[in-house]
Design a protein around this motif. Structure first.
Motif, mmCIF file in Angstrom:
data_model
loop_
_atom_site.group_PDB
_atom_site.id
_atom_site.type_symbol
_atom_site.label_atom_id
_atom_site.label_comp_id
_atom_site.label_asym_id
_atom_site.label_seq_id
_atom_site.Cartn_x
_atom_site.Cartn_y
_atom_site.Cartn_z
ATOM 1 N N LEU A 278 0.833 -1.203 0.000
ATOM 2 C CA LEU A 278 0.000 0.000 0.000
ATOM 3 C C LEU A 278 0.867 1.253 0.000
ATOM 4 O O LEU A 278 0.433 2.314 -0.425
ATOM 5 C CB LEU A 278 -0.914 0.011 1.223
ATOM 6 C CG LEU A 278 -2.087 -0.964 1.152
ATOM 7 C CD1 LEU A 278 -2.742 -1.120 2.509
ATOM 8 C CD2 LEU A 278 -3.094 -0.477 0.137
ATOM 9 N N ALA B 53 0.459 -8.746 -2.369
ATOM 10 C CA ALA B 53 -0.846 -8.090 -2.219
ATOM 11 C C ALA B 53 -1.990 -9.083 -2.418
ATOM 12 O O ALA B 53 -2.993 -9.037 -1.712
ATOM 13 C CB ALA B 53 -0.976 -6.939 -3.213
ATOM 14 N N SER B 54 -1.823 -10.011 -3.379
ATOM 15 C CA SER B 54 -2.923 -10.933 -3.651
ATOM 16 C C SER B 54 -2.973 -12.055 -2.627
ATOM 17 O O SER B 54 -3.991 -12.710 -2.475
ATOM 18 C CB SER B 54 -2.774 -11.522 -5.055
ATOM 19 O OG SER B 54 -1.587 -12.281 -5.128
ATOM 20 N N TRP C 205 -17.445 -9.101 1.391
ATOM 21 C CA TRP C 205 -15.988 -9.316 1.323
ATOM 22 C C TRP C 205 -15.652 -10.726 0.861
ATOM 23 O O TRP C 205 -14.642 -10.939 0.193
ATOM 24 C CB TRP C 205 -15.322 -9.008 2.672
ATOM 25 C CG TRP C 205 -15.203 -7.533 2.900
ATOM 26 C CD1 TRP C 205 -15.786 -6.799 3.885
ATOM 27 C CD2 TRP C 205 -14.458 -6.582 2.095
ATOM 28 N NE1 TRP C 205 -15.474 -5.467 3.742
ATOM 29 C CE2 TRP C 205 -14.664 -5.309 2.668
ATOM 30 C CE3 TRP C 205 -13.667 -6.684 0.959
ATOM 31 C CZ2 TRP C 205 -14.091 -4.148 2.140
ATOM 32 C CZ3 TRP C 205 -13.097 -5.536 0.430
ATOM 33 C CH2 TRP C 205 -13.313 -4.284 1.023
ATOM 34 N N PHE D 268 -16.159 -10.573 -2.872
ATOM 35 C CA PHE D 268 -15.160 -9.727 -3.540
ATOM 36 C C PHE D 268 -13.784 -10.382 -3.494
ATOM 37 O O PHE D 268 -13.056 -10.379 -4.476
ATOM 38 C CB PHE D 268 -15.101 -8.347 -2.878
ATOM 39 C CG PHE D 268 -14.180 -7.385 -3.584
ATOM 40 C CD1 PHE D 268 -14.607 -6.716 -4.715
ATOM 41 C CD2 PHE D 268 -12.884 -7.169 -3.130
ATOM 42 C CE1 PHE D 268 -13.751 -5.849 -5.396
ATOM 43 C CE2 PHE D 268 -12.038 -6.303 -3.795
ATOM 44 C CZ PHE D 268 -12.473 -5.641 -4.929
ATOM 45 N N LEU E 117 -9.744 -2.627 -1.425
ATOM 46 C CA LEU E 117 -10.081 -2.584 -2.851
ATOM 47 C C LEU E 117 -8.803 -2.433 -3.675
ATOM 48 O O LEU E 117 -8.641 -3.053 -4.723
ATOM 49 C CB LEU E 117 -11.037 -1.428 -3.151
ATOM 50 C CG LEU E 117 -12.424 -1.493 -2.500
ATOM 51 C CD1 LEU E 117 -13.268 -0.298 -2.920
ATOM 52 C CD2 LEU E 117 -13.135 -2.770 -2.850
ATOM 53 N N VAL E 118 -7.865 -1.592 -3.190
ATOM 54 C CA VAL E 118 -6.605 -1.397 -3.902
ATOM 55 C C VAL E 118 -5.780 -2.688 -3.868
ATOM 56 O O VAL E 118 -5.178 -3.084 -4.863
ATOM 57 C CB VAL E 118 -5.806 -0.221 -3.281
ATOM 58 C CG1 VAL E 118 -4.412 -0.149 -3.869
ATOM 59 C CG2 VAL E 118 -6.532 1.093 -3.514
ATOM 60 N N LEU E 119 -5.789 -3.368 -2.715
ATOM 61 C CA LEU E 119 -5.010 -4.616 -2.588
ATOM 62 C C LEU E 119 -5.578 -5.717 -3.479
ATOM 63 O O LEU E 119 -4.863 -6.641 -3.865
ATOM 64 C CB LEU E 119 -5.020 -5.101 -1.135
ATOM 65 C CG LEU E 119 -4.036 -4.420 -0.193
ATOM 66 C CD1 LEU E 119 -4.153 -5.027 1.193
ATOM 67 C CD2 LEU E 119 -2.622 -4.551 -0.707
ATOM 68 N N ASP F 44 -4.952 -7.582 -8.045
ATOM 69 C CA ASP F 44 -4.579 -8.758 -8.836
ATOM 70 C C ASP F 44 -5.792 -9.586 -9.241
ATOM 71 O O ASP F 44 -5.810 -10.208 -10.298
ATOM 72 C CB ASP F 44 -3.602 -9.644 -8.052
ATOM 73 C CG ASP F 44 -2.220 -9.022 -8.049
ATOM 74 O OD1 ASP F 44 -1.735 -8.686 -9.133
ATOM 75 O OD2 ASP F 44 -1.649 -8.858 -6.966
ATOM 76 N N ARG F 45 -6.803 -9.587 -8.382
ATOM 77 C CA ARG F 45 -8.022 -10.342 -8.693
ATOM 78 C C ARG F 45 -8.959 -9.538 -9.574
ATOM 79 O O ARG F 45 -9.483 -10.032 -10.553
ATOM 80 C CB ARG F 45 -8.759 -10.715 -7.401
ATOM 81 C CG ARG F 45 -8.324 -12.011 -6.803
ATOM 82 C CD ARG F 45 -9.202 -12.312 -5.607
ATOM 83 N NE ARG F 45 -10.582 -12.549 -6.009
ATOM 84 C CZ ARG F 45 -11.029 -13.712 -6.477
ATOM 85 N NH1 ARG F 45 -10.205 -14.717 -6.601
ATOM 86 N NH2 ARG F 45 -12.284 -13.865 -6.805
ATOM 87 N N HIS F 46 -9.197 -8.290 -9.138
ATOM 88 C CA HIS F 46 -10.071 -7.395 -9.900
ATOM 89 C C HIS F 46 -9.255 -6.158 -10.220
ATOM 90 O O HIS F 46 -8.912 -5.417 -9.317
ATOM 91 C CB HIS F 46 -11.281 -6.969 -9.078
ATOM 92 C CG HIS F 46 -12.027 -8.103 -8.456
ATOM 93 N ND1 HIS F 46 -12.743 -8.990 -9.205
ATOM 94 C CD2 HIS F 46 -12.163 -8.500 -7.178
ATOM 95 C CE1 HIS F 46 -13.295 -9.884 -8.403
ATOM 96 N NE2 HIS F 46 -12.950 -9.605 -7.168
ATOM 97 N N THR G 183 -12.707 -2.094 -10.870
ATOM 98 C CA THR G 183 -13.373 -1.837 -9.599
ATOM 99 C C THR G 183 -13.948 -0.430 -9.583
ATOM 100 O O THR G 183 -15.090 -0.211 -9.163
ATOM 101 C CB THR G 183 -12.361 -1.999 -8.441
ATOM 102 O OG1 THR G 183 -11.734 -3.264 -8.557
ATOM 103 C CG2 THR G 183 -13.038 -1.885 -7.105
#
Lengths: 200, 221
Positions: free
Chosen positions: A51, A72-73, A97, A100, B80-82, B85-87, B92
């Motif tokens: 971040l 991050a993922s 969550w 998502f 949301l920022v993290l 990789d997924r979205h 988003t």
């Protein structure tokens, strides 16, 4: 899976907060980051999550599952804020969550039961007390699967019983091959955790 | 992604959401105009489409500052920022824009025909204005998202967003209003400005979220 940090440095507003931090964590290990206020524990966690840009050095993850190519993922980040909407019910928040983040783990009811909040899923999140909110945020870690947990003062506002329960949750996560990095002032009760003392 | 859309729609409808604020502001502006310009029915009918467009535009700007700020305050924005990789973050943002549009701006478009009656507009003019609003207002949300992302860290960013975004919205306003006039004033074309308006919306649907995602990535602290 390994998490490796090399010679990590972080800065806030152009001023170096810490530098030269390095560690390597194997799966199943936990690292507790301690130190006085303002020494850069939260900044370290945010740098690890990606971040904040690292002022120097880098963090990388090796040998993880293909679904998690980057730090991050692969991480659940639990910051000071709980990332829940006061206007939605606890269950709605958790369901969002889970959808998502993907990689379903526990069901919403089951996760709430694990943190001792069973039966209040229908209440708006805004009605909960500080400790209950924190526990709901901890339940958020359980609804989708991530190998790496980055926890920033996770037990702030929790009572003794909940602390003990959360200690078990974290120990279980390590036993399942997860990695935990937690910044804290209080003992967390993770068995066999390493400690990183930041002295500024 | 659908989950994010539904969550944002729910938030805009429940207490504290901006769905009604915009409509009430829209109504207040339109109702005030006849008192200001006087009871000349022909004049009101002539300026009607422009007034509807300008009021709708201002009402759109009203709720934009909360687009990312609410998520930033409760920590959701970090996650949301993290999830990049997924979205992909730009996607988003696009979904958040669509939800914001459906929750806060679509009510304006639905209210527009009724308010058009207050301006003594002809049925064709009302229909054309509502149609141009339907096609054009998403563009305002998309540019607004870029402004909102830049100003996300500022506690009173609403005014700054309006100042940042207004110059970029002017083309949308020009083509929206000229298409509305084209439908009623005979020699003026309707289709050409309307197609350009649609093109602007599509173009900004790509550019706005990408710019906003870039600003959000570099704005985390």
């Amino acid at each position: 899976m390994r998490l490796i940090a090399e010679n990590l440095g972080g800065e806030r507003g152009g001023e170096t907060v810490f530098s030269g931090i390095g560690f390597a964590l194997e799966k199943g290990q936990a690292l507790v980051v301690t130190g006085p206020n303002g020494v850069g524990k939260s900044t370290l966690l945010r740098v690890i999550a990606g971040l904040l840009p690292a002022a120097e050095g880098r963090v990388r993850i090796e040998g993880g599952p293909e679904a998690f190519p980057s730090v991050a993922s692969a991480c659940h980040y639990l910051g000071h804020q709980n990332a829940m909407k006061p206007a939605l019910s606890v269950a709605e928040n958790l369901r969002f969550w889970r959808d998502f983040s993907g990689a379903d783990f526990l069901g919403v009811e089951e996760a709430l039961e694990t943190v001792g909040l069973d039966g209040i899923g229908h209440l708006p999140f805004g009605y909960l007390s500080t400790g209950q909110r924190r526990r709901a945020a901890i339940a958020k870690l359980l609804v989708s699967r991530r190998p790496l947990w980055l926890l920033d003062e996770p037990t702030a506002g929790l009572d003794k019983a909940s602390e003990g329960r959360f200690g078990e949750v974290m120990t279980n996560h390590c036993r399942d091959g997860g990695i935990i990095i937690a910044a804290t002032h209080l003992p967390l009760g993770i068995e066999g955790a390493k400690e990183l003392r930041m002295t500024g | 992604m659908l989950a994010l859309f539904l969550r944002d729609i729910r938030l805009s409808i429940r207490a504290g959401g901006g769905a009604l604020t915009g409509v009430i502001f829209f109504l207040a502006v339109i109702v005030t105009i006849p008192f200001g310009v006087g009871p000349d029915l022909n004049l009101l009918a002539r300026i009607g489409p422009a007034i509807l467009w300008i009021s709708a535009l201002l009402a759109c700007l009203l709720g934009l500052d909360r687009l990312f700020q609410a998520d930033r305050e409760d920590g959701s924005l970090d996650l949301l920022v993290l999830g990049n990789d997924r979205h992909m973050l730009a996607l988003t943002v696009l979904v958040k824009c669509l939800a914001h549009w459906a929750g806060s701006v679509l009510p304006l478009v639905i209210a527009a025909p009724l308010l058009g009656l207050f301006m003594n507009m002809a049925p064709v003019g009302i229909g054309a204005t509502a149609l141009t609003l339907l096609v054009g207002t998403p563009a305002i949300t998309f540019i607004g998202a870029a402004g909102a992302a830049v100003a996300v860290a500022l506690p009173r960013g609403g005014l700054l967003i309006s100042v940042l975004v207004l110059p970029l919205i002017i083309p949308v306003l020009i083509f929206g209003v000229s298409a509305s006039y084209g439908a009623v004033a005979d020699p003026d074309p309707f289709l050409q400005p309307f197609l350009i308006l649609a093109a602007l919306t599509l173009f900004l649907a790509v550019l706005g979220p990408v710019a906003a995602a870039l600003a959000l990535r570099h704005g985390t602290d």
